[in-house]
Design an enzyme around this catalytic site. Structure first.
Site, PDB file in Angstrom:
ATOM      1  N   CYS A  11      50.310  47.899  39.007  1.00  8.76           N
ATOM      2  CA  CYS A  11      50.474  48.501  39.529  1.00  8.76           C
ATOM      3  C   CYS A  11      49.936  50.582  39.808  1.00  8.76           C
ATOM      4  O   CYS A  11      48.664  49.678  38.261  1.00  8.76           O
ATOM      5  CB  CYS A  11      52.311  49.732  39.158  1.00  8.76           C
ATOM      6  SG  CYS A  11      53.569  48.526  39.534  1.00  8.76           S
ATOM      7  N   GLY A  37      48.350  47.906  44.287  1.00 12.81           N
ATOM      8  CA  GLY A  37      49.289  47.639  44.166  1.00 12.81           C
ATOM      9  C   GLY A  37      49.417  47.638  45.786  1.00 12.81           C
ATOM     10  O   GLY A  37      49.274  48.754  46.245  1.00 12.81           O
ATOM     11  N   ASN A 111      53.407  51.236  35.017  1.00 13.35           N
ATOM     12  CA  ASN A 111      52.898  50.553  35.197  1.00 13.35           C
ATOM     13  C   ASN A 111      52.718  49.768  34.118  1.00 13.35           C
ATOM     14  O   ASN A 111      52.695  50.493  33.161  1.00 13.35           O
ATOM     15  CB  ASN A 111      51.888  51.678  35.466  1.00 13.35           C
ATOM     16  CG  ASN A 111      50.133  49.902  35.897  1.00 13.35           C
ATOM     17  OD1 ASN A 111      48.978  50.140  35.674  1.00 13.35           O
ATOM     18  ND2 ASN A 111      50.350  49.075  36.028  1.00 13.35           N
ATOM     19  N   GLY A 112      52.859  48.501  34.093  1.00 12.01           N
ATOM     20  CA  GLY A 112      53.216  47.796  33.171  1.00 12.01           C
ATOM     21  C   GLY A 112      54.419  46.616  33.595  1.00 12.01           C
ATOM     22  O   GLY A 112      54.742  46.260  34.013  1.00 12.01           O
ATOM     23  N   TYR A 251      38.465  42.350  36.595  1.00 14.32           N
ATOM     24  CA  TYR A 251      39.118  42.149  37.615  1.00 14.32           C
ATOM     25  C   TYR A 251      39.437  43.276  38.076  1.00 14.32           C
ATOM     26  O   TYR A 251      39.288  43.629  38.933  1.00 14.32           O
ATOM     27  CB  TYR A 251      40.004  40.840  37.280  1.00 14.32           C
ATOM     28  CG  TYR A 251      40.835  41.305  39.134  1.00 14.32           C
ATOM     29  CD1 TYR A 251      40.354  40.278  40.172  1.00 14.32           C
ATOM     30  CD2 TYR A 251      41.907  40.929  39.543  1.00 14.32           C
ATOM     31  CE1 TYR A 251      40.324  40.408  41.307  1.00 14.32           C
ATOM     32  CE2 TYR A 251      42.257  41.675  40.527  1.00 14.32           C
ATOM     33  CZ  TYR A 251      41.565  40.659  42.135  1.00 14.32           C
ATOM     34  OH  TYR A 251      41.905  40.887  42.698  1.00 14.32           O
TER      35      TYR A 251
HETATM   36  P1  AMP Z   1      42.061  31.060  42.486  1.00 12.27           P
HETATM   37  O1  AMP Z   1      41.895  30.448  43.521  1.00 12.27           O
HETATM   38  O2  AMP Z   1      43.927  31.111  42.773  1.00 12.27           O
HETATM   39  O3  AMP Z   1      41.754  30.394  41.315  1.00 12.27           O
HETATM   40  O4  AMP Z   1      42.357  32.549  42.699  1.00 12.27           O
HETATM   41  C1  AMP Z   1      40.863  33.079  42.174  1.00 12.27           C
HETATM   42  C2  AMP Z   1      40.875  34.176  42.575  1.00 12.27           C
HETATM   43  O5  AMP Z   1      41.729  35.236  43.130  1.00 12.27           O
HETATM   44  C3  AMP Z   1      39.303  34.906  41.970  1.00 12.27           C
HETATM   45  O6  AMP Z   1      38.676  35.270  43.381  1.00 12.27           O
HETATM   46  C4  AMP Z   1      39.928  36.100  41.558  1.00 12.27           C
HETATM   47  O7  AMP Z   1      38.886  37.819  42.404  1.00 12.27           O
HETATM   48  C5  AMP Z   1      41.610  36.741  42.391  1.00 12.27           C
HETATM   49  N1  AMP Z   1      42.484  37.102  41.319  1.00 12.27           N
HETATM   50  C6  AMP Z   1      42.320  36.616  39.408  1.00 12.27           C
HETATM   51  N2  AMP Z   1      43.499  36.912  38.877  1.00 12.27           N
HETATM   52  C7  AMP Z   1      43.773  38.389  40.116  1.00 12.27           C
HETATM   53  C8  AMP Z   1      44.968  38.286  40.284  1.00 12.27           C
HETATM   54  N3  AMP Z   1      45.716  39.079  39.003  1.00 12.27           N
HETATM   55  N4  AMP Z   1      45.379  39.387  41.085  1.00 12.27           N
HETATM   56  C9  AMP Z   1      44.560  38.884  42.208  1.00 12.27           C
HETATM   57  N5  AMP Z   1      43.765  38.491  42.415  1.00 12.27           N
HETATM   58  C10 AMP Z   1      43.300  37.583  41.682  1.00 12.27           C
END
Ligand code: AMP
Length: 471
Positions: A11, A37, A111-112, A251
């Site tokens: 969040c 979010g 947030n958390g 990220y």
């Molecule tokens: P996946 O397709 O499941 O392997 O997800 C990898 C992709 O999700 C990568 O492009 C990351 O940038 C993105 N990603 C990683 N962690 C998160 C997160 N917590 N929330 C949204 N996107 C994420």
């Protein structure tokens, strides 16, 4: 009953004290924090006598319009952007949460993720509490209301000493704004000034938008109250060590933000790419990012390796993050909606493609296929600017369960085969630690399975797989 991974609290929070346009500023702050979010947004304001609240499902710009912001008068406001997965996105879970209790009205934005919310909820329920939402944050409200103390501030101090896990909290009363950060400082939270007003935000990019000046971070374990007499800081929770979430750098946070005591996110991402280049020796004609999350690290990689950088994948910015789509078939489809290769740039080339992480492997697999089959790359080498994601996060980053994390059940060579890349390399944990200042101050649980904060709500979690680490 709720378990881990039912509710995720990725969040963004923003608060203002002492500005006649408090709700407008909060709207702008939430706008800058939209990346934290996208499922719901809310603002609660105070004119010194009454608390007003407006919230809804969707992006900040969908939830708020001029008339709605006009319904939020006063010079104090807090706001919240919520992201949650299936089951948790109902309006009743959108924050801030506002209640009236013996000592007046109170609103909270969190947030958390708490790690003892289930245990506390059971205790409170057996004590007669009736919950309206499935959110952790309501547990905090009930605790504040029920714990015996003579003032609201004392109740809050007692409550934040009962909750465990990650929390950057904003609490608003009729004439007071209170910020509390867990003793590990897991999620970011910073204080700024705007003319004669004070502002508090998850990230400094929110200050930049409104032209506020960064003062400092809210300290781990600190409770900062702002009232008509100014700022008052207390050490509300004893801290033993810091455990900032390193994934905020990799990220989650915006690259133009400075977090965790002023460290620029872009600088760290570039450094991650440089480290990865130092660790690998892949020959290639071009290195391209998976936009947007992989861009900064790829620039670092290109600078360090000497391999030319280019934008080989173009992103359609008008679709949501594919990861947020709840159903597998939609997510598969989503990669195509979101990204398209520049064929003339890729055709016949040995391509390195970089992203920040592999979670289930879906995105990487689609991208490799797209580069090879649609854009006719000669070779496709996948580089990840973080270590293997092997363990779920219980402190507020939305990750699927352990068994869904491809790297928790497969070695790198198996993942390479699955995503059909010519090679696959991740940044080492050592490399990651070299890229951040004071590496002992971070939580790396998603990469090394060492959880710095006790996980009390263990009923759904395989204890045997957990390695608890108390510094
Ligand atoms: P996946 O397709 O499941 O392997 O997800 C990898 C992709 O999700 C990568 O492009 C990351 O940038 C993105 N990603 C990683 N962690 C998160 C997160 N917590 N929330 C949204 N996107 C994420």
């Amino acid at each position: 009953m709720l378990g881990f991974n039912d509710i995720h609290e990725e969040c963004g929070i923003f608060g203002v004290f002492g500005h006649p346009e408090a709700s407008n500023l909060t709207y702008l702050g939430l706008y800058a924090l939209q990346h934290r979010g996208q499922e719901g947004a809310g603002i609660c304001s105070s004119d010194g006598k009454t608390l007003y609240i407006e919230k809804g499902i969707g992006h900040v710009s969908e939830v708020f319009y001029e008339k709605r912001i006009k319904r939020l008068p006063g010079d104090i406001a807090i706001g919240h952007n919520r992201y949650s997965t299936a089951g948790g996105s109902a309006l009743k879970n959108v924050q801030p949460i506002m209640v009236n209790f013996a000592l007046g009205a109170l609103a909270i934005a969190h947030n958390g993720n708490l790690t003892n919310a289930n245990a506390l909820r059971r205790r409170l329920e057996s004590d007669g509490a009736i919950f309206q939402s499935s959110s952790d944050s309501e547990v905090i409200i009930h605790l504040i209301a029920r714990l015996r103390a003579s003032s609201a501030e004392e109740k809050i101090i007692r409550a934040v000493n009962e909750i465990r896990g990650a929390f950057s909290l904003l609490i608003m009363r009729e004439n007071e704004l209170i910020a509390v950060r867990d003793s590990y400082g897991v999620r970011p939270m910073c204080l700024g000034s705007y003319n004669d007003a004070y502002v508090i935000a998850s990230e400094t990019c929110a200050f930049d938008l409104i032209g506020a000046t960064y003062i400092r971070d809210i300290e781990p374990g600190e409770m900062l109250t702002i009232d008509r007499n100014g700022l008052h800081s207390f050490k509300a929770i004893k801290s033993t060590r810091r455990a900032h979430c390193v994934f905020e750098f990799i990220y989650f946070a915006r690259p133009d933000s400075n977090i965790f005591d002023g460290i620029n996110v872009h600088d760290i991402r570039k450094e991650l790419g440089k480290q990865l280049a130092r660790e690998s020796n892949t020959e290639a004609d071009v290195v391209i990012p998976v936009p947007d999350s992989g861009v900064m690290a790829t620039i670092g990689y290109a600078n360090e390796s000497g391999i030319p950088f280019d934008f080989g994948l173009v992103r359609n910015h008008y679709v949501g993050r594919t990861f947020l789509e709840p159903k597998q078939n939609i997510r598969h489809f989503g990669v195509k909606i979101k990204l398209n290769p520049i064929k003339s740039l890729i055709m016949g080339k040995r391509v390195i493609v970089m992203d920040d992480s592999i979670v289930r492997g879906t995105t990487s697999k689609k991208i490799v296929k797209m580069l090879r089959e649609t854009a006719m790359a000669k070779e496709v080498h996948m580089k990840i600017s973080a270590p293997c994601t092997i363990s779920p996060c219980f402190y507020g980053i939305d990750t699927p369960t352990r068994t869904e994390l491809i790297a928790s059940t497969h070695v790198v060579e198996e993942i390479r085969k699955y995503i059909t890349a010519d090679s696959l390399s991740y940044l080492s944990l050592e490399g990651l630690k070299l890229a951040v200042p004071n590496p002992e101050d971070y939580c790396y649980a998603c990469f090394n399975n060492k959880y710095p904060i006790a996980l009390q709500d263990m009923e759904d979690v395989d204890y045997a797989q957990m390695e608890l680490f108390f510094a």
